[in-house]
Design an enzyme around this catalytic site. Structure first.
Site, PDB file in Angstrom:
ATOM      1  N   CYS A  28      48.923  27.331  39.019  1.00  0.00           N
ATOM      2  CA  CYS A  28      50.281  26.844  39.223  1.00  0.00           C
ATOM      3  C   CYS A  28      51.273  27.575  38.320  1.00  0.00           C
ATOM      4  O   CYS A  28      50.889  28.242  37.374  1.00  0.00           O
ATOM      5  CB  CYS A  28      50.393  25.370  38.863  1.00  0.00           C
ATOM      6  SG  CYS A  28      49.452  24.309  39.953  1.00  0.00           S
ATOM      7  N   GLY A  55      51.284  30.420  42.612  1.00  0.00           N
ATOM      8  CA  GLY A  55      50.841  29.382  43.545  1.00  0.00           C
ATOM      9  C   GLY A  55      51.667  29.430  44.806  1.00  0.00           C
ATOM     10  O   GLY A  55      52.897  29.474  44.738  1.00  0.00           O
ATOM     11  N   ASN A 129      50.656  23.059  34.845  1.00  0.00           N
ATOM     12  CA  ASN A 129      49.853  24.261  35.048  1.00  0.00           C
ATOM     13  C   ASN A 129      48.619  24.139  34.170  1.00  0.00           C
ATOM     14  O   ASN A 129      48.738  23.987  32.960  1.00  0.00           O
ATOM     15  CB  ASN A 129      50.662  25.510  34.658  1.00  0.00           C
ATOM     16  CG  ASN A 129      49.838  26.799  34.710  1.00  0.00           C
ATOM     17  OD1 ASN A 129      50.125  27.742  33.996  1.00  0.00           O
ATOM     18  ND2 ASN A 129      48.834  26.861  35.557  1.00  0.00           N
ATOM     19  N   GLY A 130      47.443  24.207  34.793  1.00  0.00           N
ATOM     20  CA  GLY A 130      46.209  24.082  34.029  1.00  0.00           C
ATOM     21  C   GLY A 130      45.215  23.222  34.767  1.00  0.00           C
ATOM     22  O   GLY A 130      45.316  23.044  35.986  1.00  0.00           O
ATOM     23  N   TYR A 270      45.541  40.113  35.167  1.00  0.00           N
ATOM     24  CA  TYR A 270      45.947  39.997  36.566  1.00  0.00           C
ATOM     25  C   TYR A 270      46.968  38.889  36.851  1.00  0.00           C
ATOM     26  O   TYR A 270      47.904  39.100  37.614  1.00  0.00           O
ATOM     27  CB  TYR A 270      44.701  39.759  37.429  1.00  0.00           C
ATOM     28  CG  TYR A 270      45.014  39.345  38.837  1.00  0.00           C
ATOM     29  CD1 TYR A 270      45.519  40.260  39.759  1.00  0.00           C
ATOM     30  CD2 TYR A 270      44.832  38.029  39.250  1.00  0.00           C
ATOM     31  CE1 TYR A 270      45.822  39.868  41.059  1.00  0.00           C
ATOM     32  CE2 TYR A 270      45.131  37.636  40.544  1.00  0.00           C
ATOM     33  CZ  TYR A 270      45.625  38.552  41.441  1.00  0.00           C
ATOM     34  OH  TYR A 270      45.933  38.183  42.708  1.00  0.00           O
ATOM     35  N   SER A 311      48.338  45.120  42.240  1.00  0.00           N
ATOM     36  CA  SER A 311      48.147  44.598  40.891  1.00  0.00           C
ATOM     37  C   SER A 311      47.564  45.626  39.929  1.00  0.00           C
ATOM     38  O   SER A 311      47.738  45.503  38.722  1.00  0.00           O
ATOM     39  CB  SER A 311      47.259  43.361  40.926  1.00  0.00           C
ATOM     40  OG  SER A 311      46.046  43.642  41.593  1.00  0.00           O
ATOM     41  N   ASP A 373      40.796  49.436  39.713  1.00  0.00           N
ATOM     42  CA  ASP A 373      41.157  48.055  40.061  1.00  0.00           C
ATOM     43  C   ASP A 373      41.106  47.218  38.792  1.00  0.00           C
ATOM     44  O   ASP A 373      40.464  47.582  37.805  1.00  0.00           O
ATOM     45  CB  ASP A 373      40.216  47.506  41.126  1.00  0.00           C
ATOM     46  CG  ASP A 373      40.877  46.385  41.926  1.00  0.00           C
ATOM     47  OD1 ASP A 373      41.978  45.939  41.542  1.00  0.00           O
ATOM     48  OD2 ASP A 373      40.283  45.954  42.933  1.00  0.00           O
ATOM     49  N   ASP A 374      41.787  46.048  38.824  1.00  0.00           N
ATOM     50  CA  ASP A 374      41.821  45.212  37.624  1.00  0.00           C
ATOM     51  C   ASP A 374      40.578  44.366  37.465  1.00  0.00           C
ATOM     52  O   ASP A 374      40.196  44.008  36.361  1.00  0.00           O
ATOM     53  CB  ASP A 374      43.083  44.329  37.638  1.00  0.00           C
ATOM     54  CG  ASP A 374      43.233  43.571  38.925  1.00  0.00           C
ATOM     55  OD1 ASP A 374      42.581  42.547  39.093  1.00  0.00           O
ATOM     56  OD2 ASP A 374      44.007  44.031  39.795  1.00  0.00           O
ATOM     57  N   CYS A 410      35.510  29.640  35.803  1.00  0.00           N
ATOM     58  CA  CYS A 410      36.562  29.109  34.931  1.00  0.00           C
ATOM     59  C   CYS A 410      36.737  27.623  35.202  1.00  0.00           C
ATOM     60  O   CYS A 410      36.677  27.189  36.351  1.00  0.00           O
ATOM     61  CB  CYS A 410      37.881  29.826  35.211  1.00  0.00           C
ATOM     62  SG  CYS A 410      39.280  29.168  34.272  1.00  0.00           S
ATOM     63  N   CYS A 461      40.732  33.006  25.288  1.00  0.00           N
ATOM     64  CA  CYS A 461      39.565  32.574  26.052  1.00  0.00           C
ATOM     65  C   CYS A 461      39.080  33.794  26.822  1.00  0.00           C
ATOM     66  O   CYS A 461      39.866  34.461  27.502  1.00  0.00           O
ATOM     67  CB  CYS A 461      39.933  31.459  27.025  1.00  0.00           C
ATOM     68  SG  CYS A 461      38.558  31.055  28.148  1.00  0.00           S
TER      69      CYS A 461
HETATM   70  S1  SF4 Z   1      39.621  33.825  30.452  1.00  0.00           S
HETATM   71 FE1  SF4 Z   1      39.071  31.632  30.264  1.00  0.00          FE
HETATM   72  S2  SF4 Z   1      40.851  30.530  31.064  1.00  0.00           S
HETATM   73 FE2  SF4 Z   1      41.022  32.658  31.768  1.00  0.00          FE
HETATM   74  S3  SF4 Z   1      40.075  32.764  33.804  1.00  0.00           S
HETATM   75 FE3  SF4 Z   1      38.490  33.308  32.300  1.00  0.00          FE
HETATM   76  S4  SF4 Z   1      37.444  31.345  31.797  1.00  0.00           S
HETATM   77 FE4  SF4 Z   1      39.424  30.844  32.789  1.00  0.00          FE
END
Ligand code: SF4
Length: 491
Positions: A28, A55, A129-130, A270, A311, A373-374, A410, A461
């Site tokens: 989002c 989104g 968002n999340g 990305y 991208s 590519d990314d 994720c 992360c």
């Molecule tokens: S880096 Fe972490 S928050 Fe981002 S897509 Fe990968 S698992 Fe999800």
């Protein structure tokens, strides 16, 4: 890869009657504005336009007119949900907006945002968002207390949590709700006469504050939405912070102790628009440097570097700059892909790829080509792309991916496949190369990916690459995406 976010007319998932997304998709985008005297609904619409890539399933705006809260939302792109008359009728001083892609809860009108709540301090609306990782537990607790739900998303759980706090102000109620929420959340909250920006203690999803002419403010998922309304970047909302934007200016409450910073590194690879800055770092420059480092790490003798549009443009440009191999176009993207109703068989799927990408024979024939590519998620579109290039006469095809192999799902607000659908979870790199029929395949390693952004790894992360989940994921969530048959003990 085909890139559902690159064209605002592309509906991503709607392109095929099958699950064949080349990229993971954002959960989002949120936008909010406190600007008495301005056309806040129109500004919010512009903000959503800038965030549309985050989104495309739903869009909505809520406005406070000084007396009442008005909300208009629907399924589809912002341009499909709103027209001039709707925007004109939404007069007010504060507004929030949302563009949605579903992670928790399906793509239904009931799940569109902003979501509106009632409280003793007045009506309020939330744009999120999340993704919360304890939605089920929170929902069960609230239901046991007699709370009724009308949607299936985690955002409604946030609204109900705020409603049921014993608090005298919206800030106290949000702070109380945050003590129960686990996971990733960047929120824009509209309350009578004020706008709140809220970020989880890990700061997984971006959220930043901008200022217009001194006393007017915005919050947005990306700084690209500041620029479109003439706002200047002020600062990020800090992990665990509640920021209130009102006639009093900017007020801050550190509602939760900040935890280990865990900004999603995929925003840099990305998700975010290249003209956005996160933690003071340019997304465009990070992508360019990923290309630089990829060229150093995985050189190849070739005649031409091409991006997978759109991208991967900066990544490919970076590769070309360091490798000194000429940069050019090899795949032309049709920007006007709408929903097609194609039966899910392989022949028509291949035709679908041809409808979206056309090889440029003039650049490809007889050449040894580096395709940058990314990322590769499932790999289902990369094979047909390689075939397109071969049909156009490319002599050699060397795939260079400017992120590491994606091996894990994720849980923090990105729509990801089950682990078994991730090609790098099932195959080694040499096996993927053979499967895609490329002459060579190399991925950027984690160290270089982080180095390209320019901040220590402890800020990010990186769980989809290395399984280091910064927020422990409950087992019931992991079972579905890890395809677990028996209990496992790791977090
Ligand atoms: S880096 Fe972490 S928050 Fe981002 S897509 Fe990968 S698992 Fe999800």
């Amino acid at each position: 890869m085909l890139d559902p976010k690159c064209s605002q007319s592309c509906r991503g998932c709607g392109s095929y009657a099958m699950s064949d997304h080349a990229h993971w998709r954002d959960a989002c985008g949120v936008f909010g504005i406190y600007a008495p005297g301005e056309d806040v609904a129109n500004f919010t619409y512009f903000g959503l336009y800038a965030l549309q890539h985050r989104g495309q399933e739903g869009a909505g705006i809520a406005v406070w007119d000084g007396d009442k809260l008005h909300c208009h939302k629907g399924l589809g792109l912002a341009a499909q949900v709103f027209n001039e008359q709707v925007i004109r009728e939404m007069q007010g001083s504060v507004a929030i907006g949302h563009v949605r892609y579903s992670t928790t809860g399906g793509n239904t009108y009931a799940n569109t945002q902003p979501m509106v709540g009632e409280s003793k301090f007045g009506p309020f609306a939330v744009a999120h968002n999340g993704n919360l990782i304890n939605t089920n537990a929170l929902r069960s607790d609230l239901e046991a207390r007699g709370v009724e739900f009308h949607a299936t998303s985690d955002t409604e759980v946030i609204v109900k949590l705020i409603e049921h706090q014993n608090a005298d102000t919206i800030e106290e109620a949000v702070r109380g709700a945050m003590q129960h929420m686990r996971g990733a959340y960047s929120l824009a909250i509209l309350a009578p006469g004020k706008l709140l920006g809220v970020r989880d203690p890990h700061g997984v999803r971006p959220l930043s504050i901008g200022q217009i002419n001194g006393s007017k403010y915005v919050v947005a998922s990306e700084t690209c939405a500041h620029h479109v309304v003439g706002a200047e970047f002020v600062r990020e909302v800090q992990p665990g912070e509640i920021v209130t934007l009102s006639a009093e200016g900017i007020e801050s409450i550190q509602a939760m102790d900040p935890d280990r910073k865990s900004c999603c590194i995929f925003e840099f690879i990305y998700f975010a628009r290249p003209d956005t800055h996160i933690y003071g770092k340019s997304v465009y420059m990070a992508r360019l440097r990923m290309g630089h480092l990829l060229a150093q790490q995985a050189p190849v003798d070739a005649d031409l570097v091409i991006p997978v549009p759109e991208s991967a443009l900066p990544h490919a440009m970076g590769y070309a700059q360091v490798s000194k191999i000429p940069y050019g176009e090899g795949l032309i993207k049709n920007r006007y892909i709408f929903r097609t109703f194609i039966a899910p068989d392989q022949r028509l799927r291949d035709l679908g790829v041809k409808m979206k990408l056309t090889p440029l024979r003039e650049n490809l024939a007889g050449r040894r080509v580096v395709v940058v590519d990314d990322s590769i998620v499932r790999g289902t579109t990369t094979g047909p792309e390689v075939e397109l290039l071969r049909e156009a006469g490319a002599r050699e095809i060397h795939l260079r991916i400017s992120s590491p192999p994606i091996k894990y799902p994720c849980f923090y607000g990105i729509d990801t496949s089950a682990r078994k659908e991730l090609i790098a979870a099932r195959m080694t790199v040499p096996e993927i190369r053979a499967h895609l029929n490329a002459d060579s395949l190399e991925y950027l390693d984690i160290k270089n990916m982080v180095k390209a952004v320019g901040l220590p790894k402890t800020n990010f992360c990186t769980a989809c690459f290395d399984r280091q989940y910064p927020i422990p994921v409950p087992r019931d969530m992991k079972v579905s995406k890890f395809d677990l048959e028996k209990p496992e003990t790791t977090s």
